[in-house]
Design a protein around this motif. Structure first.
Motif, PDB file in Angstrom:
ATOM      1  N   VAL A 151       0.820  -1.215   0.000  1.00  0.00           N
ATOM      2  CA  VAL A 151       0.000   0.000   0.000  1.00  0.00           C
ATOM      3  C   VAL A 151       0.852   1.263   0.000  1.00  0.00           C
ATOM      4  CG1 VAL A 151      -1.961  -1.166   1.086  1.00  0.00           C
ATOM      5  CG2 VAL A 151      -0.267  -0.020   2.533  1.00  0.00           C
ATOM      6  N   ALA A 152       2.071   1.188   0.536  1.00  0.00           N
ATOM      7  CA  ALA A 152       2.958   2.354   0.546  1.00  0.00           C
ATOM      8  C   ALA A 152       3.546   2.635  -0.825  1.00  0.00           C
ATOM      9  CB  ALA A 152       4.086   2.138   1.564  1.00  0.00           C
ATOM     10  N   LEU A 153       3.471   1.671  -1.734  1.00  0.00           N
ATOM     11  CA  LEU A 153       4.033   1.820  -3.080  1.00  0.00           C
ATOM     12  C   LEU A 153       2.977   2.209  -4.109  1.00  0.00           C
ATOM     13  CD1 LEU A 153       6.340  -1.334  -3.033  1.00  0.00           C
ATOM     14  CD2 LEU A 153       6.951   1.032  -2.500  1.00  0.00           C
ATOM     15  N   TRP A 154       1.737   2.293  -3.713  1.00  0.00           N
ATOM     16  CA  TRP A 154       0.667   2.705  -4.623  1.00  0.00           C
ATOM     17  C   TRP A 154       0.588   4.222  -4.699  1.00  0.00           C
ATOM     18  CZ3 TRP A 154      -3.513  -1.000  -2.147  1.00  0.00           C
ATOM     19  CH2 TRP A 154      -3.186  -2.322  -2.480  1.00  0.00           C
ATOM     20  N   PRO A 155       0.190   4.796  -5.853  1.00  0.00           N
ATOM     21  CA  PRO A 155      -0.281   4.086  -7.046  1.00  0.00           C
ATOM     22  C   PRO A 155       0.880   3.593  -7.914  1.00  0.00           C
ATOM     23  CG  PRO A 155      -0.396   6.431  -7.431  1.00  0.00           C
ATOM     24  CD  PRO A 155       0.068   6.243  -6.000  1.00  0.00           C
ATOM     25  N   MET A 156       0.610   2.493  -8.586  1.00  0.00           N
ATOM     26  CA  MET A 156       1.557   1.959  -9.557  1.00  0.00           C
ATOM     27  C   MET A 156       0.813   1.703 -10.864  1.00  0.00           C
ATOM     28  SD  MET A 156       2.079  -1.871  -8.024  1.00  0.00           S
ATOM     29  CE  MET A 156       0.709  -3.030  -7.903  1.00  0.00           C
ATOM     30  N   ARG A 157       1.559   1.429 -11.901  1.00  0.00           N
ATOM     31  CA  ARG A 157       0.960   1.285 -13.222  1.00  0.00           C
ATOM     32  C   ARG A 157       0.024   0.080 -13.298  1.00  0.00           C
ATOM     33  NH1 ARG A 157       4.401   0.807 -18.894  1.00  0.00           N
ATOM     34  NH2 ARG A 157       2.630   0.418 -20.267  1.00  0.00           N
ATOM     35  N   ALA A 158       0.432  -1.044 -12.742  1.00  0.00           N
ATOM     36  CA  ALA A 158      -0.384  -2.258 -12.789  1.00  0.00           C
ATOM     37  C   ALA A 158      -1.641  -2.090 -11.936  1.00  0.00           C
ATOM     38  CB  ALA A 158       0.428  -3.449 -12.291  1.00  0.00           C
ATOM     39  N   ARG A 159      -2.734  -2.652 -12.403  1.00  0.00           N
ATOM     40  CA  ARG A 159      -3.931  -2.650 -11.577  1.00  0.00           C
ATOM     41  C   ARG A 159      -3.837  -3.793 -10.567  1.00  0.00           C
ATOM     42  NH1 ARG A 159      -9.448  -5.200 -13.893  1.00  0.00           N
ATOM     43  NH2 ARG A 159      -8.667  -7.239 -14.541  1.00  0.00           N
ATOM     44  N   VAL A 160      -4.595  -3.672  -9.481  1.00  0.00           N
ATOM     45  CA  VAL A 160      -4.586  -4.668  -8.425  1.00  0.00           C
ATOM     46  C   VAL A 160      -5.997  -5.220  -8.242  1.00  0.00           C
ATOM     47  CG1 VAL A 160      -4.092  -5.149  -5.995  1.00  0.00           C
ATOM     48  CG2 VAL A 160      -2.703  -3.488  -7.243  1.00  0.00           C
ATOM     49  N   ILE A 161      -6.102  -6.538  -8.273  1.00  0.00           N
ATOM     50  CA  ILE A 161      -7.364  -7.211  -7.987  1.00  0.00           C
ATOM     51  C   ILE A 161      -7.266  -7.766  -6.576  1.00  0.00           C
ATOM     52  CG2 ILE A 161      -9.006  -8.972  -8.726  1.00  0.00           C
ATOM     53  CD1 ILE A 161      -8.434  -6.734 -10.797  1.00  0.00           C
ATOM     54  N   ILE A 162      -8.106  -7.283  -5.691  1.00  0.00           N
ATOM     55  CA  ILE A 162      -8.071  -7.695  -4.288  1.00  0.00           C
ATOM     56  C   ILE A 162      -9.179  -8.707  -4.057  1.00  0.00           C
ATOM     57  CG2 ILE A 162      -8.189  -6.924  -1.886  1.00  0.00           C
ATOM     58  CD1 ILE A 162      -7.323  -4.124  -2.876  1.00  0.00           C
ATOM     59  N   PHE A 163      -8.811  -9.972  -4.033  1.00  0.00           N
ATOM     60  CA  PHE A 163      -9.728 -11.068  -3.758  1.00  0.00           C
ATOM     61  C   PHE A 163      -9.448 -11.593  -2.347  1.00  0.00           C
ATOM     62  CE2 PHE A 163     -10.281 -12.550  -8.459  1.00  0.00           C
ATOM     63  CZ  PHE A 163     -11.284 -11.616  -8.646  1.00  0.00           C
ATOM     64  N   HIS A 164     -10.514 -11.877  -1.607  1.00  0.00           N
ATOM     65  CA  HIS A 164     -10.327 -12.366  -0.240  1.00  0.00           C
ATOM     66  C   HIS A 164     -11.505 -13.235   0.154  1.00  0.00           C
ATOM     67  CE1 HIS A 164      -7.245 -11.401   2.852  1.00  0.00           C
ATOM     68  NE2 HIS A 164      -8.113 -11.974   3.675  1.00  0.00           N
ATOM     69  N   GLY A 165     -11.267 -14.144   1.089  1.00  0.00           N
ATOM     70  CA  GLY A 165     -12.313 -15.018   1.596  1.00  0.00           C
ATOM     71  C   GLY A 165     -12.857 -14.531   2.922  1.00  0.00           C
ATOM     72  N   SER A 166     -14.167 -14.599   3.062  1.00  0.00           N
ATOM     73  CA  SER A 166     -14.799 -14.088   4.282  1.00  0.00           C
ATOM     74  C   SER A 166     -14.510 -14.950   5.499  1.00  0.00           C
ATOM     75  CB  SER A 166     -16.316 -13.971   4.073  1.00  0.00           C
ATOM     76  OG  SER A 166     -16.873 -15.236   3.709  1.00  0.00           O
ATOM     77  N   GLN A 167     -14.100 -16.215   5.278  1.00  0.00           N
ATOM     78  CA  GLN A 167     -13.776 -17.105   6.400  1.00  0.00           C
ATOM     79  C   GLN A 167     -12.266 -17.300   6.578  1.00  0.00           C
ATOM     80  OE1 GLN A 167     -16.577 -18.500   4.218  1.00  0.00           O
ATOM     81  NE2 GLN A 167     -17.670 -17.114   5.581  1.00  0.00           N
ATOM     82  N   ASP A 168     -11.494 -16.370   6.072  1.00  0.00           N
ATOM     83  CA  ASP A 168     -10.038 -16.484   6.159  1.00  0.00           C
ATOM     84  C   ASP A 168      -9.574 -16.216   7.585  1.00  0.00           C
ATOM     85  OD1 ASP A 168      -7.223 -16.215   5.888  1.00  0.00           O
ATOM     86  OD2 ASP A 168      -7.452 -15.542   3.829  1.00  0.00           O
ATOM     87  N   GLU A 169      -8.959 -17.224   8.210  1.00  0.00           N
ATOM     88  CA  GLU A 169      -8.446 -17.074   9.569  1.00  0.00           C
ATOM     89  C   GLU A 169      -6.945 -16.820   9.593  1.00  0.00           C
ATOM     90  OE1 GLU A 169      -9.630 -20.490  11.812  1.00  0.00           O
ATOM     91  OE2 GLU A 169     -11.766 -19.970  11.721  1.00  0.00           O
ATOM     92  N   ASP A 170      -6.275 -16.961   8.458  1.00  0.00           N
ATOM     93  CA  ASP A 170      -4.828 -16.754   8.390  1.00  0.00           C
ATOM     94  C   ASP A 170      -4.477 -15.300   8.086  1.00  0.00           C
ATOM     95  OD1 ASP A 170      -3.346 -19.688   8.196  1.00  0.00           O
ATOM     96  OD2 ASP A 170      -5.414 -19.712   7.505  1.00  0.00           O
ATOM     97  N   VAL A 171      -5.195 -14.715   7.129  1.00  0.00           N
ATOM     98  CA  VAL A 171      -5.078 -13.287   6.822  1.00  0.00           C
ATOM     99  C   VAL A 171      -6.483 -12.708   6.961  1.00  0.00           C
ATOM    100  CG1 VAL A 171      -4.433 -11.532   5.132  1.00  0.00           C
ATOM    101  CG2 VAL A 171      -3.153 -13.677   5.245  1.00  0.00           C
TER     102      VAL A 171
END
Length: 226
Positions: A151-171
């Motif tokens: 997040v400290a390096l944004w914005p950058m040229r590449a787009r970012v797709i943020i996919f995440h699971g609602s039951q994620d216990e690790d992150v």
């Protein structure tokens, strides 16, 4: 296997399609909280699936462990230089692999997009939450956090797709939500979508979550279809 250094973990697995019906290439970066107990075997099924679909996929192994922050980035940049430059290049990173993928994309304009699968995109928050027994400061060593914090390096040229699971216990989902807020605030091109499932559903090539990742690749690599 393509070796790009003398360390046992400096290699790149090339999964090339029998018939190249797609274009460009995809770099897979596995996660594991930057620890040596996890390896490129996590990304291998995904790379093989992309090759079956007709696009070249490269599965990265890299040096990990305490104080490895700069080594990982150096390894990723060296390995990237071995991937043919024809067509678009996407990165798919799972967990800690998404962090490395974003840091790589910030320095390498060749990269079109980074698909973050349950990614550690905000290291400051991850450090504050003391995720995985303080994995962030252990990985950093004497490297400043801002140097490898996506997040400290944004914005950058590449787009970012943020996919995440609602039951994620690790992150925890909070990490994805905070990263999306930072993307909006910093003007980073991005898309965010939350799915069901846990931390590991993303690396199952039979899952709906993986199919969503393939769909994001389609406009660049599959001519709009999968």
């Amino acid at each position: 296997m393509i070796r790009y250094g003398t360390h046992p973990d400096q290699y790149l697995e090339a999964h090339l399609p029998a018939a190249a019906t797609g274009s460009g290439a995809v770099l897979i970066i596995h996660g594991g909280y930057w620890r040596t107990g996890y390896d490129a075997g996590l990304g291998r099924p995904l790379a093989a699936d992309l090759a079956r679909r007709g696009v070249a996929a490269y599965n990265l192994e890299y040096r990990r462990g305490p104080g490895s922050a700069r080594q990982m980035v150096q390894d990723a940049r060296t390995a990237l230089g071995l991937i043919p430059a024809d067509g678009p290049l996407s990165v798919i990173g799972h967990s800690a692999g998404a962090q490395l993928g974003c840091v790589l994309a910030a320095a390498e304009p060749r990269i079109t997009q980074v698909i973050s699968q349950a990614g550690l995109l905000d290291l400051q928050l991850a450090q504050r939450l003391r995720l995985s027994d303080d994995a962030v400061p252990l990985m950093l060593g004497d490297t400043p956090l801002a140097e490898v914090n996506p997040v400290a390096l944004w914005p950058m040229r590449a787009r970012v797709i943020i996919f995440h699971g609602s039951q994620d216990e690790d992150v925890p989902l909070q990490v994805a939500e905070q990263a999306a807020a930072q993307a909006r605030a910093r003007g980073q091109e991005h898309r965010t979508e939350i799915f069901g499932g846990d931390h590991y559903t993303w690396i199952d090539p039979a899952s709906d979550q993986w199919r969503a990742c393939v769909a994001e690749l389609a406009p660049w690599h599959f001519g709009g279809s999968t």
